[in-house]
Design a protein around this motif. Structure first.
Motif, PDB file in Angstrom:
ATOM      1  N   THR A  92      -8.014  12.092  11.271  1.00 29.00           N
ATOM      2  CA  THR A  92      -8.741  10.935  10.760  1.00 29.00           C
ATOM      3  C   THR A  92      -8.603  10.878   9.251  1.00 29.00           C
ATOM      4  OG1 THR A  92     -10.326  11.173  12.565  1.00 29.00           O
ATOM      5  CG2 THR A  92     -10.980   9.776  10.721  1.00 29.00           C
ATOM      6  N   CYS A  96      -9.789   5.542   4.996  1.00 27.68           N
ATOM      7  CA  CYS A  96      -9.953   4.327   5.796  1.00 27.68           C
ATOM      8  C   CYS A  96     -10.607   4.618   7.144  1.00 27.68           C
ATOM      9  CB  CYS A  96      -8.606   3.631   5.991  1.00 27.68           C
ATOM     10  SG  CYS A  96      -7.414   4.578   6.943  1.00 27.68           S
ATOM     11  N   ARG A  97     -10.830   5.917   7.454  1.00 20.25           N
ATOM     12  CA  ARG A  97     -11.519   6.322   8.692  1.00 20.25           C
ATOM     13  C   ARG A  97     -10.724   5.983   9.946  1.00 20.25           C
ATOM     14  NH1 ARG A  97     -15.137   9.994   7.364  1.00 20.25           N
ATOM     15  NH2 ARG A  97     -15.940   9.490   5.332  1.00 20.25           N
ATOM     16  N   THR A  98      -9.432   5.718   9.805  1.00 22.90           N
ATOM     17  CA  THR A  98      -8.595   5.471  10.978  1.00 22.90           C
ATOM     18  C   THR A  98      -8.201   6.800  11.595  1.00 22.90           C
ATOM     19  OG1 THR A  98      -7.699   3.506   9.912  1.00 22.90           O
ATOM     20  CG2 THR A  98      -6.446   4.404  11.765  1.00 22.90           C
ATOM     21  N   ARG A  99      -8.318   6.895  12.921  1.00 22.98           N
ATOM     22  CA  ARG A  99      -7.852   8.105  13.576  1.00 22.98           C
ATOM     23  C   ARG A  99      -6.449   7.865  14.124  1.00 22.98           C
ATOM     24  NH1 ARG A  99     -10.443  12.290  18.010  1.00 22.98           N
ATOM     25  NH2 ARG A  99      -8.530  13.500  18.180  1.00 22.98           N
ATOM     26  N   TYR A 100      -5.547   8.774  13.802  1.00 28.02           N
ATOM     27  CA  TYR A 100      -4.154   8.671  14.220  1.00 28.02           C
ATOM     28  C   TYR A 100      -3.884   9.632  15.367  1.00 28.02           C
ATOM     29  CZ  TYR A 100      -3.375   6.056   9.932  1.00 28.02           C
ATOM     30  OH  TYR A 100      -3.420   5.116   8.945  1.00 28.02           O
ATOM     31  N   CYS A 112      -4.138   9.123   4.959  1.00 29.68           N
ATOM     32  CA  CYS A 112      -2.971   8.647   5.694  1.00 29.68           C
ATOM     33  C   CYS A 112      -1.954   8.070   4.694  1.00 29.68           C
ATOM     34  CB  CYS A 112      -3.373   7.595   6.728  1.00 29.68           C
ATOM     35  SG  CYS A 112      -4.027   6.074   6.050  1.00 29.68           S
ATOM     36  N   THR A 130     -16.005   1.863   3.419  1.00 31.16           N
ATOM     37  CA  THR A 130     -16.134   2.754   4.560  1.00 31.16           C
ATOM     38  C   THR A 130     -17.400   3.595   4.490  1.00 31.16           C
ATOM     39  OG1 THR A 130     -14.729   4.352   3.425  1.00 31.16           O
ATOM     40  CG2 THR A 130     -13.664   2.938   5.045  1.00 31.16           C
TER      41      THR A 130
END
Ligand SMILES: [Zn+2]
Length: 132
Positions: A92, A96-100, A112, A130
């Motif tokens: 994560t 941006c708190r996006t989990r990949y 990221c 965020t």
């Protein structure tokens, strides 16, 4: 918390090649033996990947790679969930708190790849969004 330069040595230059961080600053994919144990994992024969220094250098703890750790006992749903949470920390992006699906280069980029290309101003704006 003040960070002593001698304790922050991610390349291991001053510690015989073993990457060294102050306590709590280490890569989220690295865990102490005790932390692995809490997840039902053991180092599984791997060499320590890094070490953390705490209490002003009076104590060190070796860190192991969680993706090379082995389960102490067969996986259970609860343990799988705990492992998933640990992996989420590596996957994560803190910006941006996006989990990949893959582990992020947090050690080198700290985020990221898209976030790493943002300007400082853009990062500040993203952090404000965020954390709200
Ligand atoms: Zn990101």
């Amino acid at each position: 918390m003040a960070v002593r330069a001698s304790d922050l040595d991610p390349s291991g230059e001053h510690h015989g090649g073993l990457p060294t961080w102050p306590w709590r600053y280490a890569d989220p994919g690295l865990h102490t033996r005790r932390q692995l144990r809490a997840l039902g994992l053991r180092p599984g024969g791997q060499e320590p990947a890094a070490q953390v220094v705490c209490r002003k250098g009076r104590r060190i703890a070796y860190l192991y790679r969680i993706d090379q750790a082995l389960p102490v006992r067969p996986m259970t749903p609860g343990r799988a969930a705990a492992l998933d949470r640990a992996m989420a920390a590596r996957q994560t992006c803190p910006l941006c708190r996006t989990r990949y699906d893959a582990c992020l280069p947090l050690k080198t980029l700290g985020s990221c790849v898209p976030c790493s290309e943002l300007s400082d101003d853009e990062r500040d704006q993203l952090a404000a969004l965020t954390s709200a």
